[in-house]
Design a protein around this motif. Structure first.
Motif, mmCIF file in Angstrom:
data_model
loop_
_atom_site.group_PDB
_atom_site.id
_atom_site.type_symbol
_atom_site.label_atom_id
_atom_site.label_comp_id
_atom_site.label_asym_id
_atom_site.label_seq_id
_atom_site.Cartn_x
_atom_site.Cartn_y
_atom_site.Cartn_z
ATOM 1 N N SER A 129 43.450 -22.795 19.226
ATOM 2 C CA SER A 129 44.163 -21.357 18.120
ATOM 3 C C SER A 129 43.203 -20.326 18.711
ATOM 4 O O SER A 129 42.094 -21.025 18.082
ATOM 5 C CB SER A 129 44.350 -22.794 16.446
ATOM 6 N N PRO A 130 43.528 -19.530 18.165
ATOM 7 C CA PRO A 130 42.094 -18.007 17.998
ATOM 8 C C PRO A 130 41.076 -17.925 16.800
ATOM 9 O O PRO A 130 40.556 -18.043 16.083
ATOM 10 C CB PRO A 130 43.030 -17.050 18.141
ATOM 11 N N GLN A 133 38.245 -20.814 18.204
ATOM 12 C CA GLN A 133 38.248 -19.979 18.778
ATOM 13 C C GLN A 133 37.025 -18.584 17.982
ATOM 14 O O GLN A 133 35.827 -18.391 18.719
ATOM 15 C CB GLN A 133 38.604 -18.896 20.051
ATOM 16 N N SER A 134 37.530 -17.963 17.408
ATOM 17 C CA SER A 134 36.518 -16.963 16.095
ATOM 18 C C SER A 134 35.720 -18.027 15.894
ATOM 19 O O SER A 134 34.217 -17.299 16.380
ATOM 20 C CB SER A 134 37.347 -16.865 15.114
ATOM 21 N N VAL A 278 42.087 -14.091 10.424
ATOM 22 C CA VAL A 278 42.993 -14.458 11.857
ATOM 23 C C VAL A 278 44.569 -14.621 11.601
ATOM 24 O O VAL A 278 44.257 -15.185 11.038
ATOM 25 C CB VAL A 278 42.125 -15.599 12.878
#
Length: 324
Positions: A129-130, A133-134, A278
């Motif tokens: 998932s982004p 990652q964030s 996000v």
């Protein structure tokens, strides 16, 4: 990238509700074959999702030379057997979490993958998932300083008449939910666990229905987590929690594991509050796209063997501590 012919080894709910819909979104994925112990159920999946072939046994699917990659959503205690059979048949494999019941089994499975020149990846869709990652970018960039404590929780309702409540099938809160917490912690603390203390409550089938643990790492950081199948049954309920404390601030995120859509988490540092927003697509789609790139020779597994083995080691430490 050319389409990858995928086979699905089983008709589990996770396949029906999450992974196969993700496959349908992936432009690199060809829904080629579905297998089940019940041929009629496999055929119903074929009709519903658009597979080209349906098999009444897992062996038949693995014998199909056109199948390039296999997704394994079988019960936990069957992972080792069928993943190894698929790898020896020359198939790349994406296997549901937890990949195996212990570190020893995982080592054997990854060695088999290497021996047969194919990829094996553990299916933690949420890690693609982004949002994750964030979160990792903020943590490792030092926004809140050095991480010294993480707390996370994942609790759901009890499962009635479900394979996940039986010890002999690899059931219980640690295997079903705890692996999310341990992988989240290991994603955010770059150190080896050296000490675990944990307690658990068991059901009549020998599986833990609630487990709490604390972990100390070699770099001095600590983490704690709580998992359980114990929330009330009057209405759908679950609890997801993540708190990350650092030397210069902290992060609060109560985003559900495997969430999709628009989410946010908050960073508190130097007297300021920062909100990170996000947008998350379907995580299973991201997972399939990534694995398809591996099969095509364009990437290596995002969930690496080293990471999976590290998580298996931590899981073993907790399971031993609770006497599972």
């Amino acid at each position: 990238m050319a389409n990858i012919k995928w086979g699905v080894l089983g008709t589990a709910n996770i396949a029906r509700g999450c992974t196969i819909p993700g496959m349908q979104l992936a432009d690199s994925c060809e829904l080629y074959a579905i297998a089940g112990r019940d041929k009629e159920k496999a055929e119903s999946f074929m009709e519903k999702f658009g597979f080209q072939k349906a098999y009444g046994s897992y062996e038949e699917l693995l014998a199909d030379k056109d199948v390039q990659a296999v997704y394994v959503p079988l019960p936990n205690h069957l992972h080792r057997e069928w993943v190894i059979k698929a790898l020896k048949a020359g198939k790349h494999v994406l296997c549901e979490k937890p990949l195996a019941l212990n570190e020893e089994q995982e080592k054997e499975m990854f060695e088999t993958a290497n021996e047969n020149g194919v990829h094996l990846m553990e299916a933690y869709a949420y890690l693609h998932s982004p949002y994750i990652q964030s979160l990792k970018k903020d943590v490792f960039s030092g926004v809140i300083g050095d991480v010294d404590y993480i707390e996370t929780a994942f609790l759901t309702q009890g499962y009635e008449d479900d394979i996940r409540i039986y010890k002999e099938m690899g059931g219980g809160a640690m295997y079903d939910l705890g692996c999310y917490c341990t992988t989240m912690i290991l994603s955010l603390i770059d150190s080896n666990p050296e000490y675990v203390k944990a307690v658990a409550e068991y059901n009549e089938h020998g599986a833990d229905i609630s487990t709490s643990a604390i972990v100390r790492f070699a770099n001095g950081a600590r983490a704690s987590f709580n998992v359980g199948m114990i929330l009330g049954k009057e209405k759908p309920a679950r609890l997801d929690r993540l708190y990350i404390h650092g030397s210069n601030g902290h992060i609060i995120s109560d985003v559900e594991y495997n969430q999709q859509g628009d989410v946010s988490y908050k960073i508190f540092t130097q007297g300021k509050e920062i909100e990170r927003k996000v947008s998350i697509p379907q995580n299973y789609f991201l997972e399939i796209q990534q694995m398809s790139k591996c099969v095509a020779g364009e990437a290596v597994p995002f969930i690496t063997p080293e990471f999976s083995m590290s998580n298996a080691k931590l899981m073993d430490m907790v399971l031993k501590e609770i006497g599972y």
